[in-house]
Scaffold this motif. Structure first.
Motif, PDB file in Angstrom:
ATOM      1  N   VAL A   1      14.691  -1.252 -22.683  1.00 17.10           N
ATOM      2  CA  VAL A   1      13.700  -0.385 -23.320  1.00 17.10           C
ATOM      3  C   VAL A   1      12.396  -1.138 -23.577  1.00 17.10           C
ATOM      4  CG1 VAL A   1      13.227   0.981 -25.425  1.00 17.10           C
ATOM      5  CG2 VAL A   1      15.500   1.015 -24.382  1.00 17.10           C
ATOM      6  N   ARG A   2      12.496  -2.451 -23.675  1.00 15.90           N
ATOM      7  CA  ARG A   2      11.388  -3.317 -24.121  1.00 15.90           C
ATOM      8  C   ARG A   2      11.048  -2.989 -25.569  1.00 15.90           C
ATOM      9  NH1 ARG A   2       8.941  -7.101 -20.137  1.00 15.90           N
ATOM     10  NH2 ARG A   2      10.041  -6.508 -18.283  1.00 15.90           N
ATOM     11  N   LYS A   3      12.103  -3.058 -26.392  1.00 11.13           N
ATOM     12  CA  LYS A   3      11.994  -2.773 -27.829  1.00 11.13           C
ATOM     13  C   LYS A   3      12.249  -4.066 -28.593  1.00 11.13           C
ATOM     14  CE  LYS A   3      15.378  -0.763 -30.136  1.00 11.13           C
ATOM     15  NZ  LYS A   3      16.309   0.233 -30.700  1.00 11.13           N
ATOM     16  N   PHE A   4      11.431  -4.304 -29.623  1.00  6.68           N
ATOM     17  CA  PHE A   4      11.512  -5.515 -30.431  1.00  6.68           C
ATOM     18  C   PHE A   4      11.348  -5.150 -31.903  1.00  6.68           C
ATOM     19  CE2 PHE A   4       9.516  -6.286 -26.363  1.00  6.68           C
ATOM     20  CZ  PHE A   4      10.220  -7.354 -25.843  1.00  6.68           C
ATOM     21  N   GLU A   5      12.008  -5.900 -32.760  1.00  6.80           N
ATOM     22  CA  GLU A   5      11.803  -5.746 -34.195  1.00  6.80           C
ATOM     23  C   GLU A   5      11.182  -7.029 -34.728  1.00  6.80           C
ATOM     24  OE1 GLU A   5      14.355  -5.437 -38.315  1.00  6.80           O
ATOM     25  OE2 GLU A   5      15.213  -4.528 -36.520  1.00  6.80           O
ATOM     26  N   ILE A   6      10.092  -6.894 -35.456  1.00  6.53           N
ATOM     27  CA  ILE A   6       9.435  -8.060 -36.056  1.00  6.53           C
ATOM     28  C   ILE A   6       9.985  -8.266 -37.461  1.00  6.53           C
ATOM     29  CG2 ILE A   6       7.260  -9.087 -36.824  1.00  6.53           C
ATOM     30  CD1 ILE A   6       5.826  -7.484 -34.683  1.00  6.53           C
ATOM     31  N   GLY A   7      10.462  -9.474 -37.718  1.00  8.99           N
ATOM     32  CA  GLY A   7      10.880  -9.873 -39.053  1.00  8.99           C
ATOM     33  C   GLY A   7       9.967 -10.992 -39.532  1.00  8.99           C
ATOM     34  N   TYR A   8       9.946 -11.249 -40.835  1.00  7.72           N
ATOM     35  CA  TYR A   8       9.063 -12.297 -41.348  1.00  7.72           C
ATOM     36  C   TYR A   8       9.410 -12.683 -42.771  1.00  7.72           C
ATOM     37  CZ  TYR A   8       6.831  -7.783 -42.428  1.00  7.72           C
ATOM     38  OH  TYR A   8       6.586  -6.483 -42.790  1.00  7.72           O
ATOM     39  N   TRP A   9       9.071 -13.930 -43.093  1.00  4.69           N
ATOM     40  CA  TRP A   9       9.073 -14.406 -44.479  1.00  4.69           C
ATOM     41  C   TRP A   9       8.047 -15.525 -44.591  1.00  4.69           C
ATOM     42  CZ3 TRP A   9      10.434 -19.472 -45.777  1.00  4.69           C
ATOM     43  CH2 TRP A   9      11.193 -20.186 -44.841  1.00  4.69           C
ATOM     44  N   VAL A  10       7.506 -15.688 -45.788  1.00  5.01           N
ATOM     45  CA  VAL A  10       6.463 -16.682 -46.024  1.00  5.01           C
ATOM     46  C   VAL A  10       6.933 -17.656 -47.099  1.00  5.01           C
ATOM     47  CG1 VAL A  10       5.219 -15.319 -47.764  1.00  5.01           C
ATOM     48  CG2 VAL A  10       3.967 -16.994 -46.390  1.00  5.01           C
ATOM     49  N   SER A  11       6.558 -18.904 -46.940  1.00  7.17           N
ATOM     50  CA  SER A  11       6.820 -19.911 -47.966  1.00  7.17           C
ATOM     51  C   SER A  11       5.970 -19.580 -49.196  1.00  7.17           C
ATOM     52  CB  SER A  11       6.473 -21.297 -47.415  1.00  7.17           C
ATOM     53  OG  SER A  11       6.739 -22.290 -48.363  1.00  7.17           O
ATOM     54  N   THR A  12       6.584 -19.613 -50.355  1.00  8.83           N
ATOM     55  CA  THR A  12       5.935 -19.163 -51.587  1.00  8.83           C
ATOM     56  C   THR A  12       4.542 -19.748 -51.832  1.00  8.83           C
ATOM     57  OG1 THR A  12       8.056 -18.648 -52.589  1.00  8.83           O
ATOM     58  CG2 THR A  12       6.225 -19.016 -54.104  1.00  8.83           C
ATOM     59  N   PRO A  13       4.297 -21.051 -51.596  1.00  9.29           N
ATOM     60  CA  PRO A  13       2.942 -21.554 -51.852  1.00  9.29           C
ATOM     61  C   PRO A  13       1.853 -20.880 -51.014  1.00  9.29           C
ATOM     62  CG  PRO A  13       4.482 -23.383 -51.613  1.00  9.29           C
ATOM     63  CD  PRO A  13       5.219 -22.132 -51.230  1.00  9.29           C
ATOM     64  N   PHE A  14       2.252 -20.194 -49.934  1.00 10.66           N
ATOM     65  CA  PHE A  14       1.276 -19.554 -49.043  1.00 10.66           C
ATOM     66  C   PHE A  14       1.286 -18.033 -49.156  1.00 10.66           C
ATOM     67  CE2 PHE A  14       2.679 -23.592 -47.246  1.00 10.66           C
ATOM     68  CZ  PHE A  14       1.465 -24.266 -47.238  1.00 10.66           C
ATOM     69  N   SER A  15       2.048 -17.521 -50.086  1.00  8.75           N
ATOM     70  CA  SER A  15       2.158 -16.074 -50.287  1.00  8.75           C
ATOM     71  C   SER A  15       0.836 -15.501 -50.782  1.00  8.75           C
ATOM     72  CB  SER A  15       3.273 -15.802 -51.303  1.00  8.75           C
ATOM     73  OG  SER A  15       3.426 -14.436 -51.514  1.00  8.75           O
ATOM     74  N   GLY A  16       0.544 -14.274 -50.372  1.00 10.29           N
ATOM     75  CA  GLY A  16      -0.651 -13.583 -50.858  1.00 10.29           C
ATOM     76  C   GLY A  16      -1.946 -14.047 -50.239  1.00 10.29           C
ATOM     77  N   GLN A  17      -1.881 -14.830 -49.161  1.00  5.63           N
ATOM     78  CA  GLN A  17      -3.089 -15.347 -48.522  1.00  5.63           C
ATOM     79  C   GLN A  17      -3.333 -14.734 -47.145  1.00  5.63           C
ATOM     80  OE1 GLN A  17      -3.364 -19.704 -48.864  1.00  5.63           O
ATOM     81  NE2 GLN A  17      -1.806 -19.574 -50.463  1.00  5.63           N
ATOM     82  N   GLY A  18      -2.561 -13.702 -46.798  1.00  5.47           N
ATOM     83  CA  GLY A  18      -2.780 -13.000 -45.531  1.00  5.47           C
ATOM     84  C   GLY A  18      -2.156 -13.639 -44.308  1.00  5.47           C
ATOM     85  N   TYR A  19      -1.380 -14.696 -44.498  1.00  4.29           N
ATOM     86  CA  TYR A  19      -0.788 -15.377 -43.336  1.00  4.29           C
ATOM     87  C   TYR A  19       0.192 -14.478 -42.582  1.00  4.29           C
ATOM     88  CZ  TYR A  19      -2.665 -19.961 -44.629  1.00  4.29           C
ATOM     89  OH  TYR A  19      -3.494 -21.014 -44.908  1.00  4.29           O
ATOM     90  N   ILE A  20       1.016 -13.742 -43.303  1.00  2.00           N
ATOM     91  CA  ILE A  20       2.014 -12.913 -42.623  1.00  2.00           C
ATOM     92  C   ILE A  20       1.334 -11.760 -41.891  1.00  2.00           C
ATOM     93  CG2 ILE A  20       3.966 -11.345 -42.962  1.00  2.00           C
ATOM     94  CD1 ILE A  20       4.706 -14.335 -42.968  1.00  2.00           C
ATOM     95  N   THR A  21       0.364 -11.137 -42.497  1.00  2.00           N
ATOM     96  CA  THR A  21      -0.367 -10.069 -41.805  1.00  2.00           C
ATOM     97  C   THR A  21      -1.007 -10.617 -40.536  1.00  2.00           C
ATOM     98  OG1 THR A  21      -0.756  -8.902 -43.880  1.00  2.00           O
ATOM     99  CG2 THR A  21      -2.210  -8.350 -42.026  1.00  2.00           C
TER     100      THR A  21
END
Length: 194
Positions: free
Chosen positions: A104-124
């Motif tokens: 199908v060419r289907k993918f699921e994106i998962g993610y987590w960020v290290s707490t010191p870098f949270s809220g800085q837009g890195y995951i987006t």
């Protein structure tokens, strides 16, 4: 790329690419220590959402997971990606393309960020670049983001990147405490969103 894949292991897929601030790359041998440090720093934030975060792994366990991630990347069965700050070389978090359906060419994106870098837009930033990678390098037809309905921070990433909320799967999975939870499904599909 042909829509029919005889064997995904034959695909030539780059092992790294970049966004504005990040090198996004496949796991390498000896990554376990830096991943382990990030998990230790972030365990309280990870524990409610990640079943694997029930306890802090040993460095050896983190190295095993990283090496397995490397092998899976080479097999094309799961494409784990580590997020590394271009300037400092620091480990920012982990993402990737999971639950792959090559037909199908289907993918699921998962993610987590290290707490010191949270809220800085890195995951987006990372998810936006990984989405582009999936569309252009892997010829994705469907990309999903799934999250616990209570995980509003994860949901906001999907919403900021204009993923379409398709629905809520009721009593879909058990949460880390073994209680039934709802899963919100977001997607982008070829022909509609890209």
């Amino acid at each position: 790329m042909s829509s029919i894949i005889a064997n995904p292991i034959l695909l030539t897929i780059p092992e790294s690419f970049e966004s504005k601030r990040l090198v996004i790359r496949a796991p390498l041998w000896e990554d376990g220590a830096m991943v382990n440090e990030a998990i230790k720093e972030s365990i309280d934030e990870l524990r409610p959402w990640m079943p694997w975060a029930g306890q802090i792994p040993t460095i050896e366990e983190s190295e095993i997971i990283s090496r397995q991630g490397r092998v899976h990347y080479l097999e094309r069965s799961d494409l784990r990606l580590y997020l590394i700050d271009k300037t400092t070389g620091q480990f920012i978090g982990s993402s990737g393309l999971h639950r792959i359906d090559w037909q199908v060419r289907k993918f699921e994106i998962g993610y987590w960020v290290s707490t010191p870098f949270s809220g800085q837009g890195y995951i987006t930033e990372a998810v936006e670049r990984i989405t582009y990678f999936a569309i252009n390098e892997l010829q994705a037809n469907r990309i999903e983001i799934r999250c616990d309905s209570r995980n509003t921070r994860s949901a906001r990433v999907a919403e900021r990147l204009k993923f379409t909320m398709e629905g809520i799967l009721r009593n879909d999975k058990c949460d880390v405490d073994g209680l039934l939870r709802e899963t919100v499904v977001y997607s982008k599909v070829r022909g509609a969103e890209f």
